[in-house]
Design an enzyme around this catalytic site. Structure first.
Site, short mmCIF file in Angstrom:
data_model
loop_
_atom_site.label_atom_id
_atom_site.label_comp_id
_atom_site.label_asym_id
_atom_site.label_seq_id
_atom_site.Cartn_x
_atom_site.Cartn_y
_atom_site.Cartn_z
CG MET A 253 95.32 4.41 104.12
SD MET A 253 96.58 5.50 104.79
CE MET A 253 95.67 6.39 106.04
CE1 TYR B 3 93.34 0.70 113.34
CE2 TYR B 3 92.67 0.93 111.05
CZ TYR B 3 93.66 0.93 112.02
OH TYR B 3 94.95 1.17 111.67
CE LYS C 271 84.26 12.27 81.78
NZ LYS C 271 83.09 13.16 81.62
NE ARG D 196 77.38 18.71 84.11
CZ ARG D 196 77.84 17.47 84.11
NH1 ARG D 196 77.86 16.77 85.25
NH2 ARG D 196 78.29 16.90 83.01
C1 LIG Z 1 82.22 12.28 80.81
C2 LIG Z 1 81.44 12.78 79.67
C3 LIG Z 1 80.93 11.88 78.72
C4 LIG Z 1 80.98 10.38 78.88
O1 LIG Z 1 79.97 9.98 79.78
P1 LIG Z 1 79.60 8.44 80.02
O2 LIG Z 1 78.36 8.49 80.81
O3 LIG Z 1 80.75 7.87 80.80
O4 LIG Z 1 79.48 7.81 78.69
C5 LIG Z 1 80.32 12.40 77.60
N1 LIG Z 1 80.19 13.73 77.43
C6 LIG Z 1 80.64 14.62 78.33
C7 LIG Z 1 80.45 16.07 78.07
C8 LIG Z 1 81.27 14.18 79.48
O5 LIG Z 1 81.71 15.07 80.38
#
Ligand SMILES: *Cc1c(COP(=O)(O)O)cnc(C)c1O
Length: 392
Positions: free
Chosen positions: A331, A283, A48, A148
């Protein structure tokens, strides 16, 4: 001229000025290593958020080559993009808003992690609207403590009864049940696991026969062997980083687990100037030189994901020597005070990478910025070229 890597008139013969080098050999090593360490039958590699900023397509390919069984994404669109790139491995997508396009997901052959009966009904309806579609493959996400997404415990009996009816009618296949833990403590994670197992029992009593149960992401997969079940979902660890905070767990570093950082963040030094004592830097003049010294300009800034909160602290290696950011990170750029050392325009500034190769660890930047390694790698900005090496 004509280079897209032009910064203040400085060109770097073909090398991107701002670059995240992605070492696919390290990625494959980590996948194989994590198979060994966890010993699970199924590795779900989580890609992801553009593979945590590493580039989803090359990372997904390399992970599959190294033996990953399945890919995990949050959004359906992330899975569809992998399919469009020709990736045919199983892909599970698990976070869906009210407008999620389940029809497109099913057309792309994605597996869906679902959190409610309403989502199940929408998946069944979407499949009914597709000509000659395969039976949707779904998994249910159970809420076991994080508050969640995931189906709430009170909803499990009705959800699993509905799923079993849909499965008997040939409308879906329920392939797995999963949850996610908080990593608060072993006791909290064990409590979540106990709740998960109550859910599994209810699902089985309803007539479901899930192929895979999974609970652990990187932290639980590495730290809580009892929570590995049939599969683990590994994100951060496959990128060669440890999910444990260095302060709390100094013995649980990436190298202690035999993992190699996949990303190196570097830039080409764009300007070097010799200044007098008392020169203000960047800055607010939050840094002033206290002697004649040489300042090197590194063309990476907060737009590129270098956190401004690491001003005056973040580590940088130039020509094998270690320095700190001096003054505010802006930036597009920041400055490093290199004293009387020889540094030239065109030299490399390495912000983080593999400590075995002399680079600062990304965790040093995380500490300087008051955040975690996850946030640093995922927020590298779009101006930074991703260059892969070690493609097989
Ligand atoms: C992002 C995620 C993972 C991976 O988590 P890591 O800590 O990066 O291994 C696994 N399961 C779910 C549901 C996630 O959202």
């Amino acid at each position: 001229m004509g280079s897209t890597n032009d910064v203040d008139g400085v060109e770097s013969a073909g090398r991107p000025t701002r670059e995240a080098i992605i070492d696919l050999e390290a990625l494959r090593h980590n996948v194989r290593r994590l198979r060994e360490v966890t010993g699970v039958a199924e590795l779900i590699v989580v890609v992801k958020a553009d593979a945590y900023g590493h580039g989803a397509v090359p990372i997904a390919r390399a992970a599959i080559e190294a033996g990953a069984d399945r890919l995990g994404v949050a959004d359906i669109s992330e899975g569809i993009a992998l399919r469009a790139a020709g990736i045919t491995a199983p892909i599970l997508a698990w976070l869906h808003g009210p407008d999620a396009d389940f029809g497109s997901a099913l057309s792309a052959g994605l597996e869906l992690g679902l959190s409610s009966e309403a989502q199940l009904e929408r998946v069944v309806a979407a499949a009914a609207g597709l000509e000659g579609a395969a039976i949707p493959v779904v998994q249910f996400k159970l809420e076991t403590g994080l508050s969640r997404n995931g189906a709430a415990e009170a909803d499990w009996p009705a959800l699993f009864a509905a799923a079993a009816r849909a499965e008997r009618a040939g409308l879906v296949r329920v392939d797995g049940l999963f949850s996610h833990v908080s990593n608060t403590s072993s006791a909290d994670d064990a409590e979540a696991a106990a709740r998960f197992e109550r859910g599994v029992a209810i699902a089985e009593a309803a007539g479901l026969t899930p192929r895979a149960l999974h609970l652990a992401a990187s932290a639980a997969a590495l730290g809580e062997p009892a929570l590995r079940y049939d599969a683990v979902r590994l994100g951060l660890a496959v990128y060669g980083l440890s999910p444990f905070e260095p302060d709390a767990a100094p013995d649980r570093t990436a190298s202690a687990f035999g993992l190699r950082p996949v990303m190196t963040l570097r830039a080409t030094i764009a300007a070097v100037r010799r200044v007098e004592p008392g020169a203000g830097v960047s800055y607010d003049y939050s840094y002033r030189t206290d002697a004649p010294t040489t300042l090197a300009l590194v063309p990476l800034g907060y737009a590129d994901g270098v956190p401004r909160s690491a001003s005056n602290t973040g580590p940088v290696v130039i020509n094998g020597r270690r320095y700190r950011v001096c003054g505010r990170i802006a930036m597009d750029q920041f400055v490093v005070d290199v004293g009387d050392d020889e540094v030239a325009v065109g030299d490399d500034a390495i912000l983080f990478g593999d400590p075995a190769a002399g680079a600062p660890r990304v965790e040093e930047w995380a500490e300087a910025a008051g955040t975690i390694n996850y946030e640093l790698v995922t927020r590298i900005g779009p101006r930074v070229a991703r260059t892969t090496k070690g493609a097989s």
